[in-house]
Design a protein around this motif. Structure first.
Motif, PDB file in Angstrom:
ATOM      1  N   VAL A 183       5.385 -42.948  -4.555  1.00 13.63           N
ATOM      2  CA  VAL A 183       4.111 -43.668  -4.434  1.00 13.63           C
ATOM      3  C   VAL A 183       4.352 -45.119  -4.050  1.00 13.63           C
ATOM      4  N   ILE A 184       5.352 -45.751  -4.654  1.00 15.69           N
ATOM      5  CA  ILE A 184       5.660 -47.153  -4.342  1.00 15.69           C
ATOM      6  C   ILE A 184       6.069 -47.300  -2.876  1.00 15.69           C
ATOM      7  N   VAL A 185       6.901 -46.380  -2.388  1.00 17.59           N
ATOM      8  CA  VAL A 185       7.338 -46.422  -0.992  1.00 17.59           C
ATOM      9  C   VAL A 185       6.140 -46.338  -0.057  1.00 17.59           C
ATOM     10  N   VAL A 186       5.285 -45.339  -0.301  1.00 22.30           N
ATOM     11  CA  VAL A 186       4.112 -45.125   0.547  1.00 22.30           C
ATOM     12  C   VAL A 186       3.145 -46.306   0.445  1.00 22.30           C
ATOM     13  N   ALA A 187       2.934 -46.809  -0.772  1.00 24.98           N
ATOM     14  CA  ALA A 187       1.975 -47.891  -0.984  1.00 24.98           C
ATOM     15  C   ALA A 187       2.411 -49.176  -0.282  1.00 24.98           C
ATOM     16  N   CYS A 188       3.695 -49.487  -0.328  1.00 23.50           N
ATOM     17  CA  CYS A 188       4.192 -50.710   0.325  1.00 23.50           C
ATOM     18  C   CYS A 188       3.922 -50.670   1.825  1.00 23.50           C
ATOM     19  N   PHE A 189       4.203 -49.538   2.443  1.00 23.67           N
ATOM     20  CA  PHE A 189       3.966 -49.429   3.878  1.00 23.67           C
ATOM     21  C   PHE A 189       2.476 -49.417   4.206  1.00 23.67           C
ATOM     22  N   ALA A 190       1.675 -48.857   3.304  1.00 21.23           N
ATOM     23  CA  ALA A 190       0.234 -48.786   3.538  1.00 21.23           C
ATOM     24  C   ALA A 190      -0.379 -50.173   3.681  1.00 21.23           C
ATOM     25  N   VAL A 191       0.132 -51.132   2.926  1.00 23.29           N
ATOM     26  CA  VAL A 191      -0.409 -52.496   2.991  1.00 23.29           C
ATOM     27  C   VAL A 191      -0.238 -53.072   4.400  1.00 23.29           C
ATOM     28  N   PHE A 192       0.912 -52.815   5.025  1.00 21.27           N
ATOM     29  CA  PHE A 192       1.142 -53.316   6.382  1.00 21.27           C
ATOM     30  C   PHE A 192       0.180 -52.669   7.378  1.00 21.27           C
ATOM     31  N   HIS A 193       0.003 -51.363   7.265  1.00 18.55           N
ATOM     32  CA  HIS A 193      -0.922 -50.672   8.159  1.00 18.55           C
ATOM     33  C   HIS A 193      -2.348 -51.197   7.979  1.00 18.55           C
TER      34      HIS A 193
END
Length: 203
Positions: free
Chosen positions: A125-135
């Motif tokens: 979840v942390i991995v996905v969430a970090c990238f989601a912020v950039f998108h």
């Protein structure tokens, strides 16, 4: 019921969900142009760039590989944090290295699918969430003047969910060994695309 029939039914269900999600678009012709434009612009924005598309589909593919509960947790976490990133972009808060972050998301997510990497749910979840912020930040900064920011955000969150759905539905083939290898090949393609985007962002 055999696995092939179950897979077929799930694919049909996913297609119906997509149609239901898109059905309200017909009503937007009757609202103010700024509102309709905001929603439609947000809905189309994630699919207008291949870097966004491959990363969001990869989230669904990886979720399918991980199985429950990641199968639904990751596609929920990504849009939520993407909406947060979008808000930062809308109000003008800068985020360094947005394009590099987006490119890295494709590289990392593609590598995770390729390697069939199984991380603890919290880490995933942390991995996905970090990238989601950039998108999300990239979407938020590209809102056109005169459009409704709330509806624009709603549009790109819905589109993101649909792309995750494509990845999840495609990921069902991993139940068969040939399908699992095809899925790993898809991860390799996502990673290769991410490396290409990363080269473009860094030069």
């Amino acid at each position: 019921m055999n696995p092939a029939k179950r897979c077929g039914r799930k694919a049909i269900l996913a297609s119906l969900l997509v149609l239901v999600a898109l059905w309200p678009l017909a009503a937007w012709a009757h609202v103010e142009s700024g509102q309709a434009g905001g929603f439609l612009s947000g809905l189309s924005h994630p699919v207008s760039g291949l870097d966004h598309v491959v990363a969001m589909i990869a989230v669904g593919l990886w979720g399918a590989q991980l199985g429950m509960p990641a199968l639904w947790v990751l596609p929920v976490a990504f849009p939520m944090l993407m909406a947060f990133g979008g808000m930062l972009g809308l109000i003008g808060i800068p985020l360094p290295g947005v394009e590099i972050g987006i490119a890295l998301s494709a590289v990392v997510l593609g590598a995770l699918v390729l390697g069939r990497v199984r991380l603890p749910l919290a880490v995933a979840v942390i991995v996905v969430a970090c990238f989601a912020v950039f998108h999300g930040h990239a979407h938020g900064t590209e809102l056109q003047a005169g459009q409704n920011a709330m509806l624009y955000s709603l549009g790109f969150v819905i589109a993101t969910g649909l792309l995750h759905g494509v990845g999840i539905t495609s990921g069902l083939i991993q139940r068969w060994e040939p399908g699992a290898q095809i899925l790993r090949g898809a991860g390799a393609l996502v990673m290769a695309a991410g490396l290409y985007f990363l080269w473009g962002a860094a030069t």
